[in-house]
Design an enzyme around this catalytic site. Structure first.
Site, mmCIF file in Angstrom:
data_model
loop_
_atom_site.group_PDB
_atom_site.id
_atom_site.type_symbol
_atom_site.label_atom_id
_atom_site.label_comp_id
_atom_site.label_asym_id
_atom_site.label_seq_id
_atom_site.Cartn_x
_atom_site.Cartn_y
_atom_site.Cartn_z
ATOM 1 N N CYS A 65 -12.407 24.401 -31.992
ATOM 2 C CA CYS A 65 -13.365 25.508 -32.017
ATOM 3 C C CYS A 65 -12.726 26.652 -31.239
ATOM 4 C CB CYS A 65 -14.731 25.081 -31.485
ATOM 5 S SG CYS A 65 -14.797 24.537 -29.773
ATOM 6 N N GLY A 66 -13.516 27.610 -30.770
ATOM 7 C CA GLY A 66 -12.902 28.746 -30.081
ATOM 8 C C GLY A 66 -12.193 28.325 -28.803
ATOM 9 N N HIS A 98 -3.447 6.446 -20.877
ATOM 10 C CA HIS A 98 -4.203 6.008 -19.699
ATOM 11 C C HIS A 98 -5.700 5.854 -19.973
ATOM 12 C CE1 HIS A 98 -1.181 7.473 -16.376
ATOM 13 N NE2 HIS A 98 -0.584 6.847 -17.374
ATOM 14 N N ARG A 134 -3.792 -1.478 -14.375
ATOM 15 C CA ARG A 134 -4.672 -0.560 -13.639
ATOM 16 C C ARG A 134 -5.456 0.363 -14.577
ATOM 17 N NH1 ARG A 134 0.364 1.683 -13.442
ATOM 18 N NH2 ARG A 134 0.566 3.959 -13.505
HETATM 19 C C1 RB5 Z 1 -18.110 30.189 -31.529
HETATM 20 O O1 RB5 Z 1 -18.151 31.546 -31.346
HETATM 21 C C2 RB5 Z 1 -17.666 29.510 -30.256
HETATM 22 O O2 RB5 Z 1 -18.743 29.474 -29.371
HETATM 23 C C3 RB5 Z 1 -17.138 28.131 -30.531
HETATM 24 O O3 RB5 Z 1 -16.073 28.210 -31.397
HETATM 25 C C4 RB5 Z 1 -16.600 27.363 -29.336
HETATM 26 O O4 RB5 Z 1 -15.715 28.128 -28.585
HETATM 27 C C5 RB5 Z 1 -17.571 26.680 -28.519
HETATM 28 O O5 RB5 Z 1 -17.209 25.970 -27.568
#
Ligand code: RB5
Length: 151
Positions: A65-66, A98, A134
């Site tokens: 995501c972003g 790990h 461990r």
């Molecule tokens: C979308 O704009 C953004 O919020 C999403 O891609 C992400 O970064 C969320 O964690």
């Protein structure tokens, strides 16, 4: 190994580079989209990737995501998912060896497609087979938390 992929519009820029890298490594891709930079909701894609792993349709996943954060939080709501953001090579591999990480989360607004491909390689070629005692002990403790807190 089958690798499930999912991203929102913010992670889409990384997905193509990762698809190519996974194929070069000789693994199979299960691509849940999204397939453009049109705005979508990241949970919808994180859910599909998490479900693919839990059902056994894929062995590992990569979510984008972003920032990597939204997909990571969503995926970790599933019992049996161990997802983490890792934007450096060491963490992307060590999370597997790990900590049994099974989903790597990446941010398209943080790293380049080239770096994403390198991180995917580090993550997918790392193994948790033959884990040292461990680490096994610590993972068992994490599992105890999971069993206690997930319904
Ligand atoms: C979308 O704009 C953004 O919020 C999403 O891609 C992400 O970064 C969320 O964690």
């Amino acid at each position: 190994m089958i690798v499930a992929l999912g991203c929102d519009h913010g992670g889409f820029v990384l997905k193509q580079a990762i698809v190519e890298k996974i194929k070069q490594l000789g693994f199979e891709v299960l691509d849940f989209g999204t397939n453009s930079e049109d705005s979508v909701d990241y949970p919808d894609f994180a859910i599909k990737v998490a479900e693919a792993i839990i059902s056994g349709k894929a062995q590992r996943g990569i979510l984008m995501c972003g920032s990597g954060v939204g997909v990571c939080i969503t995926a970790n709501k599933f019992k049996g998912i161990y997802a983490s953001v890792a934007h450096d090579i060491y963490t992307a591999a060590q999370g597997v060896t790990h900590d049994n990480m099974n989903i790597l989360c990446l941010g398209g607004r943080v790293i380049s497609p080239q770096q994403a491909a390198l991180l995917a390689e580090a993550f997918l070629t790392a193994t948790n087979k033959g884990q040292e005692e461990r680490h096994v002990k610590r993972i068992k403790k994490v599992l105890e938390v999971e069993v206690k807190n997930f319904r």
